[in-house]
Design a protein around this motif. Structure first.
Motif, short mmCIF file in Angstrom:
data_model
loop_
_atom_site.label_atom_id
_atom_site.label_comp_id
_atom_site.label_asym_id
_atom_site.label_seq_id
_atom_site.Cartn_x
_atom_site.Cartn_y
_atom_site.Cartn_z
N CYS A 141 33.16 45.00 45.90
CA CYS A 141 33.99 45.27 44.72
C CYS A 141 34.48 46.71 44.78
N TYR A 194 36.68 42.06 45.57
CA TYR A 194 37.33 42.25 44.27
C TYR A 194 38.04 43.61 44.32
N ASP A 252 35.23 40.40 37.28
CA ASP A 252 34.05 41.24 37.52
C ASP A 252 33.49 41.57 36.15
N GLU A 293 40.71 40.62 38.10
CA GLU A 293 41.07 41.24 39.38
C GLU A 293 41.63 40.22 40.37
N LEU A 307 35.16 33.33 39.85
CA LEU A 307 36.13 33.23 40.94
C LEU A 307 36.89 31.91 40.90
N VAL A 367 41.36 38.95 44.17
CA VAL A 367 40.24 38.92 45.12
C VAL A 367 40.76 38.49 46.49
#
Length: 216
Positions: free
Chosen positions: A18, A185, A98, A69, A127, A71
């Motif tokens: 991340c 991420y 996240d 975010e 996700l 990914v």
């Protein structure tokens, strides 16, 4: 081991990298300093959930924040990759959350301690499925947003990243090394806020991916 969906195929999940502090407006809203290099942290694979699974709020925090975010999925092993070649190692893109125990993170930061407790609890890595990298013409100009209970909470565009996707892959491949199955991420835009039991979160990457998660 957990598996993730990449362009319709199930593949084994590797590391979860991340990137923090990658959008200027998000840095400002949390009163953080602008980083000179990517701020990297990891989540355990036990943190991952996918569509159909519910977010579980941990008992040790009273302030869980969403962070929406883009990914990346690493499709082949990468070591010391240049920025020019970096995106050739990306096998797909997804949208995710996240989740962060902000109260716990604040306490840990004040003590100079790692953030793992604030970032790595079960269900903290939400996700979607991944679309193939060829489905994204220009990852440096992609808009995405998050709705909570039907109201837009976050909106970002990858062109506003401090460190581009190519830079991130190059950097991680040099400092840590990347392997097939790793996901990254890439950081969140401004607008992070608390979630509560019963909330419905809709992650939208227009014309590419829409997915939902509910909070138990």
């Amino acid at each position: 081991m957990k598996k993730i969906n990449v362009a319709g195929q199930e593949v084994l999940l590797g590391n979860i990298f991340c990137i923090g502090r990658n959008y200027s407006e998000h840095i400002k809203e949390l009163n953080n300093a602008n980083p000179g290099e990517p701020v990297v942290f990891l989540k355990p694979t036990s943190a991952l959930i996918q569509p159909g699974e519910q977010i579980q709020l941990p008992s040790f925090s009273q302030d869980i924040h969403h962070e929406c975010e883009i990914v990346m999925y690493i499709g082949k092993d990468a070591a010391n990759v240049s920025q020019e070649e970096a995106l050739n190692y990306v096998g797909g893109y997804a949208i995710g959350l996240d989740l962060t125990a902000r109260d716990v993170q604040t306490q840990l930061k004040a003590k100079g301690l790692p953030w793992t407790k604030a970032k790595g609890f079960p269900t903290s890595a939400c996700l979607s499925h991944f679309i193939g990298s060829q489905a994204v013409e220009n990852i440096n100009a992609e808009t995405f947003y998050l709705n909570v209970n039907g109201q837009k909470r976050q909106q970002g565009n990858t062109q506003d990243m401090i460190f581009s996707c190519a830079y991130i892959v190059s950097y991680l491949s040099t400092i840590y090394g990347l392997q097939v199955g790793d996901i990254i991420y890439t950081g969140t835009p401004a607008g992070v806020a608390a979630i509560q039991s019963g909330d419905e979160l809709e992650l939208v990457w227009p014309h590419k991916i829409t997915t939902k998660f509910s909070v138990a």
